[in-house]
Write a protein that holds these residues in place. Structure first.
Motif, short mmCIF file in Angstrom:
data_model
loop_
_atom_site.label_atom_id
_atom_site.label_comp_id
_atom_site.label_asym_id
_atom_site.label_seq_id
_atom_site.Cartn_x
_atom_site.Cartn_y
_atom_site.Cartn_z
N ALA A 7 0.57 -1.61 -0.06
CA ALA A 7 0.42 0.29 -0.16
C ALA A 7 0.98 0.76 -0.15
N TYR A 10 -2.76 5.29 1.54
CA TYR A 10 -4.68 5.69 2.08
C TYR A 10 -5.64 6.18 1.19
N LEU A 75 1.14 -3.82 4.45
CA LEU A 75 0.98 -1.81 4.59
C LEU A 75 1.60 -1.82 5.65
#
Length: 258
Positions: A7, A10, A75
């Motif tokens: 990731a 976000y 993450l």
């Protein structure tokens, strides 16, 4: 095993789900970017929700049902530092490491039974699959179905296989009936018998071994009552295999077993 990506941004929370999934941008490490709906390891339902998503998502795909592609999403909690929503920030901070991503179907519409007709065989296949995995979250109130590219897609399988919350009861799972009278596709006269004839023979030990092998060790380690992740994988297969053979005989539709 799951494809793994990282990731890098976000984007936004998706508040339709009780676990507060989020939309994230990812990088596969080779310059390819993607967008996933991420379910967090630190959410209240815990890692078993992620396990259920992988087992059911992989199994559904192998049976020819449409489900979004899955990936493990790494993450870094630092992504939560700039998030203004305290609830989301805490979720990001508590979910460092490996989480689950589901391919984002851009432009997909929520299933509306008044606008999208499902033929009895397809409806039967979905109902039979949901009965197999004990899905309690596909009612007309919350279908967890999308229409994308003119086709029906299945999403959100975290509320399945409830026996994995109490493993000593798993040996009785195969005998449990499935009440589909409130199922989102019940109005389309699901042909469960035809679906069972088509799908049940495909659910073999070999297939279940392949499906459960895709669950990361990190989500199975330390499961009470099991020596190692492979033992947990076998427990999922042992619960699903006998259920596939006869569950069609114990599906209730409109108050009648079909």
């Amino acid at each position: 095993m799951l494809t793994e990506v990282t990731a890098v941004r976000y984007i936004t929370p998706l508040r339709e789900g009780g676990s507060l999934p989020g939309l994230v941008e990812t990088d596969d490490g080779h310059g390819a970017y993607g967008t996933y709906v991420m379910k967090f390891a630190g959410a209240g339902q815990g890692r078993k929700t992620l396990v259920a998503e992988v087992v059911c998502g992989r199994l559904a795909a192998r049976l020819g049902l449409r489900v979004p592609g899955l990936a493990g999403v790494h993450l870094d909690p630092v992504l939560g530092l700039g998030e203004p929503d305290q609830e989301v920030q805490q979720l990001l901070k508590s979910s460092g490491g490996l989480n689950l991503g589901m391919e984002y179907l851009s432009g997909a519409l929520g299933f509306d039974p008044l606008a999208f007709v499902v033929d009895p065989l397809e409806a039967g296949r979905v109902v039979w699959f949901d009965a197999l995995v004990g899905n309690v979250d596909r009612s007309w109130r919350n279908p967890n179905l999308l229409v994308w590219g003119g086709d029906l897609w299945l999403i959100d399988h975290g509320a399945t296989m409830i026996w994995h919350h109490n493993w000593p009861s798993a040996h009785t799972a195969a005998a449990r009936p499935y009440d589909a009278s409130d199922h989102a596709l019940a109005p389309f006269r699901p042909d469960v018998a035809a679906a069972a004839a088509q799908l049940a023979p495909l659910v073999t030990k070999e297939l279940l071994d392949e499906v459960t092998a895709d669950v990361p060790d990190a989500w199975l380690d330390g499961e009470a009552g099991f020596d190692d992740p492979d033992a947990v994988r076998r427990a999922y297969a042992d619960a699903l295999l006998p259920r596939a053979e006869t569950i069609h005989e114990r599906i209730t539709l409109e108050g009648t077993d079909k």
